[in-house]
Structure formats: C-alpha cells, structure tokens
Design a protein around this motif. Structure first.
Motif, PDB file in Angstrom:
ATOM      1  N   ALA A  27       0.813  -1.218   0.000  1.00 27.30           N
ATOM      2  CA  ALA A  27       0.000   0.000   0.000  1.00 27.30           C
ATOM      3  C   ALA A  27       0.846   1.267   0.000  1.00 27.30           C
ATOM      4  O   ALA A  27       0.404   2.306  -0.512  1.00 27.30           O
ATOM      5  CB  ALA A  27      -0.920  -0.001   1.214  1.00 27.30           C
ATOM      6  N   ASN A  28       2.057   1.206   0.546  1.00 26.40           N
ATOM      7  CA  ASN A  28       2.821   2.432   0.782  1.00 26.40           C
ATOM      8  C   ASN A  28       4.161   2.517   0.079  1.00 26.40           C
ATOM      9  O   ASN A  28       4.836   3.548   0.178  1.00 26.40           O
ATOM     10  CB  ASN A  28       3.068   2.595   2.287  1.00 26.40           C
ATOM     11  CG  ASN A  28       1.790   2.777   3.075  1.00 26.40           C
ATOM     12  OD1 ASN A  28       0.959   3.619   2.734  1.00 26.40           O
ATOM     13  ND2 ASN A  28       1.611   1.982   4.130  1.00 26.40           N
ATOM     14  N   TYR A  56      -5.424  -3.909   4.998  1.00 24.63           N
ATOM     15  CA  TYR A  56      -4.688  -2.789   5.577  1.00 24.63           C
ATOM     16  C   TYR A  56      -5.627  -1.639   5.922  1.00 24.63           C
ATOM     17  O   TYR A  56      -5.417  -0.927   6.910  1.00 24.63           O
ATOM     18  CB  TYR A  56      -3.620  -2.333   4.580  1.00 24.63           C
ATOM     19  CG  TYR A  56      -2.823  -1.126   5.015  1.00 24.63           C
ATOM     20  CD1 TYR A  56      -2.085  -1.128   6.196  1.00 24.63           C
ATOM     21  CD2 TYR A  56      -2.781   0.019   4.219  1.00 24.63           C
ATOM     22  CE1 TYR A  56      -1.335  -0.023   6.582  1.00 24.63           C
ATOM     23  CE2 TYR A  56      -2.033   1.123   4.587  1.00 24.63           C
ATOM     24  CZ  TYR A  56      -1.313   1.098   5.775  1.00 24.63           C
ATOM     25  OH  TYR A  56      -0.577   2.191   6.151  1.00 24.63           O
ATOM     26  N   GLU A  57      -6.682  -1.453   5.134  1.00 27.78           N
ATOM     27  CA  GLU A  57      -7.635  -0.378   5.412  1.00 27.78           C
ATOM     28  C   GLU A  57      -8.346  -0.607   6.749  1.00 27.78           C
ATOM     29  O   GLU A  57      -8.662   0.354   7.455  1.00 27.78           O
ATOM     30  CB  GLU A  57      -8.663  -0.268   4.282  1.00 27.78           C
ATOM     31  CG  GLU A  57      -8.093   0.276   2.975  1.00 27.78           C
ATOM     32  CD  GLU A  57      -7.278  -0.756   2.201  1.00 27.78           C
ATOM     33  OE1 GLU A  57      -7.340  -1.960   2.549  1.00 27.78           O
ATOM     34  OE2 GLU A  57      -6.572  -0.349   1.262  1.00 27.78           O
TER      35      GLU A  57
END
Length: 481
Positions: free
Chosen positions: A27-28, A326-327
């Motif tokens: 995600a990052n 992850y959210e």
C-alpha cells in the motif's frame, strides 16, 4: 522452600489478528520504497475494542491460571500507552481481575523499559505482586515504525512459596540517551537515526549494565542459558551477546517477525517462553534498553517442572488469524476518517456515579449465586430467579468471567453501528446456570452456531470521543480460538 521468593507464574496475550507486513508495503511503497525490505512476517494487530488495559487483563488471567489470587498485595501495570493520564489504569485491571480493594496499584510509564522497571519494583518490595505490561502504540502510515510495531501484553506473578525462578541479581543504569520519544500532545513516536542508536546506545549502554550485573553477582556470562534482549535493529542482540561473553545459543527469539515490537512488553513476553522452556538450574538474563538499561538475572528452580500448563506466548502465537486488509487496520487506529453514519452519532456519555455503583458487575462481571438453592444469575438481583426459591437477599458474589458458556441465540446486525460490521451479539448460557446478552468478538469470518462454546474476554465497550472516556465490559469469544 515455603519462604523462597521469586517468579511464581507467567502469562501472555496477543491479539488474534496478525497484519501481514507485505500488505503495508504494497500500500505504501509508492511513497516509501524502502518498506519493501521490511515486508517479511506479521505484526499483532489489536482489534478496535482492545488497548493496553484489556490486553494486560487477558495476560494476567493467563498468568493466574491455577493460582490463588487472594494473597496478591500489589499490582504494577507498565505501558507507554496507558489510555488514561488521570485515572489509575492499574485499578481497572485490578477490578476486572477481582483482586479486591485492599491492594496497592501503580502505573509505570515513560520508557520502553517500563516493563522491567515494574518487575524490579515488585521484586524489591518483597511481597506478593502481579506485574503486567501491555502496549498498543500508534505509528504514522508508511513509516518503519508501522512495520516494526505490534500489540500485546505479558504478566508475571511474584511472591513467596515455590517460585519457578528466583532473582540472582539486578542492575539498572539511567542515562538520558534519547533514541526515540513522544511528547504529551503527540500521538506518534519520533525516532532518531538507527546507526547512532546502535553504536552509541545499545552497544555502549547495555554492555556496561550487563558487566556491572555480572560483577556484582559474581556470575560468569557463560553460565547464562537464556538471554532475553528486545531489539528490532538487525544483529544487535547477537553483537551484544558476543561482546559480554554470552553464548550464541542463549539468544532468545525477540518475536519481532511473528508479533512485532510491543513497546514496554517485549522483555516480559520474551521471558515467558524462556521460562516455559527452562530446566531447573538454567540462568535467565533479561535486559531492556530505553534511556538507560535494566538487567535482571534469574535462576530456574525445581518447581518450574511442576507449573500447571498455561497458554503463554506459544499459545498466544498459535491463536492467530491472518489479516490482509490494511484499510481495516487504518480504520481501527483512526488513521482514516470514515463516514460512520447517523447511527454512530448517539451521545456516549458515561454517568460516573452509576459506573461506580455497578463497578463489580460492569468491570468485574460479577453476578450472584443463591446461597439457598445455588442458582446462578447475571445480573445479580435482590430475588433469586429460581421460581422454586425466590429467596430475598440470598445472593453471594459470583464472578462469571472465568465460567464457560455456550451460544443460545445469535444475530448478525448490519443496521446497528459497529466499527467492524456486522455487529454480532446474542444470548450465552453459562455452565452451571446464568445467562446474559453479550457482544461476540474474534469470530472467524462470522462463523458462529447455537451451542458454540464461548469464553468471556475483557474488551472496550464504547469510546466516548467527546469526553475522552473509555467504557469497558466483557464480550464472548469462541473458546476454541
């Protein structure tokens, strides 16, 4: 042996969800490509209704398995993330554990060695004490801390009788070496450069503390069988062991790959499985770094072989559910703003007078047992609910938290607001009698059936965001999880 003093028991708790680091990196890494190098393993992820207090309660319950708690005279709770600045966090834990009011309690905080400091305080006091350390640290998205951190708790019971390990020596050094910090008005830690922390911090401060410990106790480093030294910096623990003369085989797993860095709790979390593996005569060295260093040396006794089985860290690690969302992690930690809907807008104010009058029932899950007919009921009332008895004022206190139960009915409610929808709740029937409506937690993909064995767990009921108050209560989780 009845006058011997030391560690009587140990316990541990880790949240069931384990967030995979690869999903954080995926995600990052567009923003911080370096996260890919940290993408192995998983971190323990607290549910939305867990914090340092609830996890400490669960670790303490594991610690007190098969142990009488009536003689405990002190409870010390260590954490850098206590939910309250002006309320005795340890007092909440004590009430949940039914330890009674004749008890000294202390919150220890302000350093990552708060766990070992709490342990040293209890050992120095010389009486029966329960030491618990719980941690739920927040980290900025796309930071190395987000990858490294994890949530969890551990507990140790100190006292006289037949200890499983006795203290050989302890030494502390206090040095204002600031490798990370968090101001009182900040939610996240600020960390300094890793090489400087390693070379000027760990590699200079820790060896000096360990050398002083060995000299004061007349102990050779080579006699240490288990070395518990939390550190997520690569190869630092091994380098420290080599520098002070510890055998490489003495190094214990720091659990970073399987649950993460749990702040003030890792020294106790590492000591628990070391005790689980130790044999009589083994030497166990525990060290913690943070504005100095604490070092404690223990020796396992013959009693260690007779300790009743408990879950410990090994059981906590086995109780896991892989988390790939992850959210959900961001939402649970308020790192994103969700539209929670109108049903989430009700006022969550807590009447403190009502909470106080019902503290045994709410925080301790104490109901009643009729002394005439033995009927159990929750909540406790003036009249016995048994229609063949109906005795007036006949009920004695009956804790329900450690009673097994089964699901009588359940609902999956998509209309009621829940931070983790749908909201699961229903009626549980306790073994031996008594029933209550309870929220259900830690379900595997919503799998629940009538008759499912359940156990009660101490959790957050609601957050009063407007006033900064946390309401705690008990929820039901599948006993097999």
């Amino acid at each position: 042996m009845s006058d011997a003093f030391g560690i009587i028991s140990y316990g541990a708790y880790l949240p069931k969800r384990r967030l995979q680091r690869k999903v954080i990196a995926a995600a990052n890494s567009w923003f911080n490509p370096g996260l890919r190098s940290l993408a192995k393993g998983e971190r323990a992820m607290a549910n939305w209704d867990e914090d340092s207090v609830t996890m400490a309660v669960e670790a303490a319950r594991d610690c007190l398995t098969g142990v009488r708690s009536a003689s405990i005279g002190q409870l010390v709770l260590a954490s850098t993330t206590h939910p309250y600045d002006d309320r005795q966090n340890a007092g909440i834990v004590a009430t949940a554990l039914h330890l009674g009011p004749a008890l000294r309690v202390l919150d220890v905080t302000g350093s990552l060695r708060a766990g070992t400091s709490a342990l040293a305080i209890a050992l120095a006091a010389g009486g029966s004490a329960l030491v618990a350390a719980g941690e739920h640290r927040l980290a900025k998205a796309a930071s190395p801390q987000e990858m490294h951190y994890g949530d969890g708790a551990a507990a140790l019971l100190i006292g006289r009788g037949a200890p499983i390990a006795r203290l050989v020596a302890a030494h502390s050094e206090t040095i204002d070496f600031v490798h990370q910090y968090r101001g009182h008005d900040r939610a996240h830690d600020y960390a300094w450069e890793e090489r400087w922390v390693r070379d000027e911090g760990y590699m200079k401060i820790v060896p000096a503390a360990l050398a002083a410990l060995f000299e004061a106790s007349g102990t050779a480093a080579s006699t240490v069988t288990h070395f518990c030294m939390p550190c997520t910096l690569p190869r630092v623990a091994a380098a420290l062991a080599q520098r002070v003369g510890l055998a490489e085989s003495a190094l214990r797993d720091n659990l970073a790959a399987v649950c993460g860095d749990t702040g003030a709790a890792p020294p106790l979390l590492m000591l628990a499985p070391a005790l689980q593996d130790a044999k009589p005569g083994d030497r166990l060295l525990v060290a913690a770094f943070g504005q100095g260093c604490d070092a404690l040396l223990f020796e396992a006794t013959d009693a260690i072989a007779g300790l009743a089985p408990r879950a410990g860290v090994k059981g906590a690690l086995a109780r896991r559910k892989e988390e790939l969302n992850y959210e959900r992690f961001l939402a649970f930690n308020d790192h994103i703003t969700l539209e929670r809907g109108m049903r989430a807008e009700i006022d969550q104010g807590t009447p403190l007078s009502t909470l106080y009058r019902n503290r045994d029932m709410v925080t301790g899950l104490v109901g009643g047992r009729c002394r005439n007919c033995g009927t159990l009921q929750f909540p406790r009332g003036r009249y016995c609910v048994n229609p063949k008895c109906n005795a007036l004022d006949s009920q004695d206190d009956q804790p329900f938290s450690d009673l097994g139960s089964k699901v009588m009915s359940y609902t999956a409610d998509v209309l009621t607001y829940s931070p983790d929808p749908p909201a699961y709740y229903g009626i549980v029937q306790f073994d031996g009698g008594g029933r209550m409506m309870a929220d259900f937690v830690d379900l595997d993909d919503g799998k629940i059936e009538v008759g499912t064995p359940m156990r009660m767990m101490f959790r957050i009921k609601e957050h009063d965001a407007a006033r900064g108050f946390v309401r705690y209560f008990w929820k039901a989780a599948p006993a097999a999880n």
